[in-house]
Scaffold this motif. Structure first.
Motif, PDB file in Angstrom:
ATOM      1  N   ILE A  58       0.855  -1.202   0.000  1.00 33.99           N
ATOM      2  CA  ILE A  58       0.000   0.000   0.000  1.00 33.99           C
ATOM      3  C   ILE A  58       0.885   1.244   0.000  1.00 33.99           C
ATOM      4  CG2 ILE A  58      -1.858   1.234   1.175  1.00 33.99           C
ATOM      5  CD1 ILE A  58      -2.575  -1.443   2.555  1.00 33.99           C
ATOM      6  N   GLY A  59       0.815   1.994  -1.094  1.00 40.10           N
ATOM      7  CA  GLY A  59       1.575   3.237  -1.216  1.00 40.10           C
ATOM      8  C   GLY A  59       0.662   4.449  -1.165  1.00 40.10           C
ATOM      9  N   LEU A  60      -0.517   4.269  -0.580  1.00 40.39           N
ATOM     10  CA  LEU A  60      -1.485   5.365  -0.467  1.00 40.39           C
ATOM     11  C   LEU A  60      -1.189   6.196   0.774  1.00 40.39           C
ATOM     12  CD1 LEU A  60      -4.627   3.184  -1.226  1.00 40.39           C
ATOM     13  CD2 LEU A  60      -3.738   4.975  -2.734  1.00 40.39           C
ATOM     14  N   HIS A  61      -1.626   7.455   0.741  1.00 36.43           N
ATOM     15  CA  HIS A  61      -1.528   8.325   1.919  1.00 36.43           C
ATOM     16  C   HIS A  61      -2.895   8.962   2.163  1.00 36.43           C
ATOM     17  CE1 HIS A  61       2.715   7.717   1.630  1.00 36.43           C
ATOM     18  NE2 HIS A  61       2.847   8.420   0.509  1.00 36.43           N
ATOM     19  N   GLY A  62      -3.175   9.280   3.424  1.00 36.12           N
ATOM     20  CA  GLY A  62      -4.428   9.969   3.736  1.00 36.12           C
ATOM     21  C   GLY A  62      -5.631   9.044   3.697  1.00 36.12           C
TER      22      GLY A  62
END
Length: 309
Positions: A58-62
């Motif tokens: 997972i390279g997502l933020h927020g």
């Protein structure tokens, strides 16, 4: 291994996540993995539902990435992923809740209070903040990253705009005393119960404080690794970082932010369960100091996640 990388997303940190995703994808390919890259959007959940991979990175933020929602979906699908689970992600994202936990276990936090924002109560919130806080203080969304929606209030005339700005990102805003001092951060890595803190990083922003541009624009800030601090303070920061990581139930890796005051107090700001992995990011800088290349660091996360699974 066949690894899916989720990046992009719909939060205010989308651009950062695109850069993080690119770095992770390139590292995984160099390490010999087969990579499926997905620019995540909640309207395209079929891309997740139809995944046939060994692991998700997972390279997502927020929102929808760092708040436990995507982790919950992957759990239901039985797909292992890198990093913290639902509860730890949600707690770390909720600054007020996590501060309560830290305080209970002796990790110092700034005095703070939350306010629920609704269309017709902005004036009442402003008045309440005036009663509860004296400048300087900070107004920010309770659940947001990368200092988005943050205002440092130096005069009471700035409260109205600060409340509106924070309220655009979250219906709960957090107000806390402004703590002056040196900004430092500590990466934490390891399997649950055996985590270790990496070298402490001091952040010297080119602007007044470590804002979005300081974090992500080349030359926006200087990183000093390891931070030039007394040995006792370094040990305290590393100990508190691992403790904060464990108290929230984080897994594999996180990054813990602090302010070190002139009175030699270490005040925790927050725990980032999915810290930035861009070319200017902090975690890779610290990992480099102990001899890990970017690719080796990413592979370490993968290995820890496979053991976990």
């Amino acid at each position: 291994m066949k690894i899916a990388v989720l990046y992009g997303g719909t939060s205010g940190e989308r651009e950062v996540s695109l850069s993080t995703g690119k770095g992770i994808i390139n590292a995984l390919k160099k390490n010999g993995h087969e990579v499926v890259d997905i620019d995540f959007h909640p309207d395209r959940l079929n891309e997740i539902l139809e995944l046939d991979v060994d692991l998700v990175f997972i390279g997502l933020h927020g929102r929808f990435g760092e708040d436990g929602k995507i982790q919950g979906l992957l759990d239901m699908l039985g797909i292992p992923y890198v990093g913290s689970g639902v509860l730890a992600s949600a707690l770390a994202m909720d600054k007020a809740k996590s501060k309560q936990i830290f305080s209970q276990y002796g990790i110092a936090t700034a005095r703070s209070k939350t306010y629920r924002v609704e269309n017709d109560n902005l004036r009442a919130i402003e008045e309440a903040i005036k009663q509860d806080f004296k400048p300087p203080f900070v107004i920010k969304p309770n659940q947001e990253g990368s200092t988005l929606g943050l205002t440092i209030v130096k005069d009471t005339t700035e409260i109205e705009e600060g409340v509106k700005k924070a309220g655009e990102s979250d219906d709960t805003i957090l107000v806390e005393d402004y703590i002056a001092g040196r900004e430092v951060t500590v990466p934490v890595v390891g399997k649950q119960g055996a985590e270790k803190a990496l070298p402490v990083i001091e952040i010297i922003p080119k602007s007044d404080y470590y804002d979005f541009d300081s974090k992500y624009k080349p030359g926006g800030s200087e990183h000093i690794v390891p931070a030039q601090l007394p040995e006792e303070m370094t040990e305290k920061l590393q100990k508190h970082s691992v403790l904060a990581h464990q108290l929230l139930g984080c897994d594999v890796y996180s990054r813990v932010d602090f302010i070190v005051t002139d009175e030699d107090e270490a005040i925790i700001l927050e725990v980032n369960t999915l810290p930035g992995m861009t070319p200017t990011s902090l975690f890779p800088d610290s990992a480099k100091k102990i001899g890990w290349s970017y690719e080796e660091m990413v592979e370490k996360f993968v290995e820890l996640s496979v053991v976990k699974g």
